[in-house]
Design a protein around this motif. Structure first.
Motif, PDB file in Angstrom:
ATOM      1  N   PHE A  61      42.724 102.802 -21.972  1.00  0.00           N
ATOM      2  CA  PHE A  61      43.833 102.287 -21.170  1.00  0.00           C
ATOM      3  C   PHE A  61      45.046 103.205 -21.208  1.00  0.00           C
ATOM      4  O   PHE A  61      45.826 103.244 -20.247  1.00  0.00           O
ATOM      5  N   ALA A  62      45.219 103.982 -22.276  1.00  0.00           N
ATOM      6  CA  ALA A  62      46.315 104.957 -22.315  1.00  0.00           C
ATOM      7  C   ALA A  62      46.062 106.077 -21.314  1.00  0.00           C
ATOM      8  O   ALA A  62      46.977 106.496 -20.583  1.00  0.00           O
ATOM      9  N   VAL A  63      44.831 106.568 -21.267  1.00  0.00           N
ATOM     10  CA  VAL A  63      44.493 107.623 -20.308  1.00  0.00           C
ATOM     11  C   VAL A  63      44.608 107.093 -18.883  1.00  0.00           C
ATOM     12  O   VAL A  63      45.132 107.770 -17.987  1.00  0.00           O
ATOM     13  N   ALA A  64      44.135 105.862 -18.641  1.00  0.00           N
ATOM     14  CA  ALA A  64      44.234 105.274 -17.306  1.00  0.00           C
ATOM     15  C   ALA A  64      45.687 105.137 -16.862  1.00  0.00           C
ATOM     16  O   ALA A  64      46.002 105.265 -15.673  1.00  0.00           O
ATOM     17  N   GLN A  65      46.583 104.886 -17.808  1.00  0.00           N
ATOM     18  CA  GLN A  65      47.992 104.696 -17.480  1.00  0.00           C
ATOM     19  C   GLN A  65      48.733 106.018 -17.298  1.00  0.00           C
ATOM     20  O   GLN A  65      49.557 106.151 -16.383  1.00  0.00           O
ATOM     21  N   ILE A  69      43.710 112.558 -15.003  1.00  0.00           N
ATOM     22  CA  ILE A  69      42.255 112.702 -14.863  1.00  0.00           C
ATOM     23  C   ILE A  69      41.771 111.789 -13.737  1.00  0.00           C
ATOM     24  O   ILE A  69      42.204 110.641 -13.612  1.00  0.00           O
ATOM     25  N   SER A  70      40.859 112.291 -12.913  1.00  0.00           N
ATOM     26  CA  SER A  70      40.382 111.526 -11.754  1.00  0.00           C
ATOM     27  C   SER A  70      39.675 110.260 -12.191  1.00  0.00           C
ATOM     28  O   SER A  70      39.105 110.177 -13.286  1.00  0.00           O
ATOM     29  N   GLN A  73      35.919 110.819 -13.028  1.00  0.00           N
ATOM     30  CA  GLN A  73      35.691 111.389 -14.358  1.00  0.00           C
ATOM     31  C   GLN A  73      35.934 110.341 -15.445  1.00  0.00           C
ATOM     32  O   GLN A  73      35.181 110.280 -16.423  1.00  0.00           O
ATOM     33  N   GLN A  74      36.975 109.548 -15.251  1.00  0.00           N
ATOM     34  CA  GLN A  74      37.248 108.500 -16.228  1.00  0.00           C
ATOM     35  C   GLN A  74      36.114 107.488 -16.291  1.00  0.00           C
ATOM     36  O   GLN A  74      35.712 107.046 -17.377  1.00  0.00           O
ATOM     37  N   ALA A  75      35.592 107.101 -15.137  1.00  0.00           N
ATOM     38  CA  ALA A  75      34.513 106.115 -15.111  1.00  0.00           C
ATOM     39  C   ALA A  75      33.297 106.611 -15.883  1.00  0.00           C
ATOM     40  O   ALA A  75      32.696 105.870 -16.675  1.00  0.00           O
ATOM     41  N   LEU A  76      32.924 107.865 -15.670  1.00  0.00           N
ATOM     42  CA  LEU A  76      31.766 108.430 -16.364  1.00  0.00           C
ATOM     43  C   LEU A  76      32.032 108.529 -17.871  1.00  0.00           C
ATOM     44  O   LEU A  76      31.164 108.193 -18.687  1.00  0.00           O
TER      45      LEU A  76
END
Length: 238
Positions: A61-65, A69-70, A73-76
């Protein structure tokens, strides 16, 4: 038999008189500089699961916020990391849940995480972009269901309360405009790391069929010592 063990508080300091199933794989950390103790904790395998999931959740959730990063890429990346978390959970908890006759909890949490992965990947990888609007409520809701199931399965008010906290966080998300991933991560990761540091309540001991007579006797003695410790704490408060 009483469903909740009302003799135990919902939260308290960790107990040191651990049963056989809690002592297996116990991780003890003690950092000291001279006569100063910098950090001293112990973590059962269940505590270690909370730490692992807490760190995974905080990272996701920190990276998502904050990260550029696309989403693809995050989903994978997060799908792989979540699956690794499920495997780690099963490996670490298997003996404990087997002794406590709670294997179904592992299957339940694995199923809930699988649903979360499916929902997330449908939104990102399959182009259902409207799903992304509800990612945070969905993950909070799935976690809440997991905690409520765990609370009822273990006879634990601690986990029931944690599930309620996750449910109450959902209607508050619209007020965190632009910061929903951060708020969701704080609630989920914060709850997990908090649970790793405290002693949560649980139903009264069962007849541990998997253990040897000596191990059962050891657990009974540990339970007696815990009761004596609880009584002495009550006496001190009075």
């Amino acid at each position: 038999m009483q469903f909740f063990n009302s003799a135990e508080p919902i939260f308290r300091h960790k107990q040191h008189t651990l049963d056989i199933q809690d002592r297996l794989g116990l991780l003890q950390i003690h950092w000291q500089m001279g006569n100063w103790t910098l950090f001293s904790r112990f973590y059962t395998r269940i505590d270690q699961i909370f730490v692992v999931w807490g760190l995974i959740t905080a990272l996701i959730f920190a990276v998502a916020q904050f990260s550029p990063i696309s989403w693809t890429q995050q989903a994978l990346l997060w799908t792989s990391l979540t699956l690794l978390g499920v495997v780690a959970m099963a490996v670490l908890a298997w003996f404990w849940v087997t002794v406590e006759r709670l294997r179904w909890l592992i299957y339940s949490w694995a199923g809930l995480m699988g649903l979360g992965i499916l929902y997330t990947d449908l939104g990102i990888l399959c182009g259902y972009w409207q799903f992304l609007l509800y990612l945070c409520p969905v993950w909070l809701g799935l976690s809440a269901v997991g905690y409520l199931i765990t609370g009822f399965g273990m006879g634990s008010r601690t986990f029931l309360l944690t599930g309620v906290v996750h449910l109450l966080a959902i209607p508050l998300l619209p007020y965190a405009t632009g910061w929903q991933f951060l708020v969701t991560g704080l609630v989920m990761a914060g709850s997990l790391l908090f649970l790793s540091e405290v002693q949560w309540d649980m139903r009264l001991p069962i007849e541990y069929e998997l253990l040897t007579p000596e191990q059962r006797e050891f657990n009974q003695e540990q339970h007696r010592l815990r009761q004596l410790g609880s009584l002495s704490q009550v006496g001190e408060r009075l």
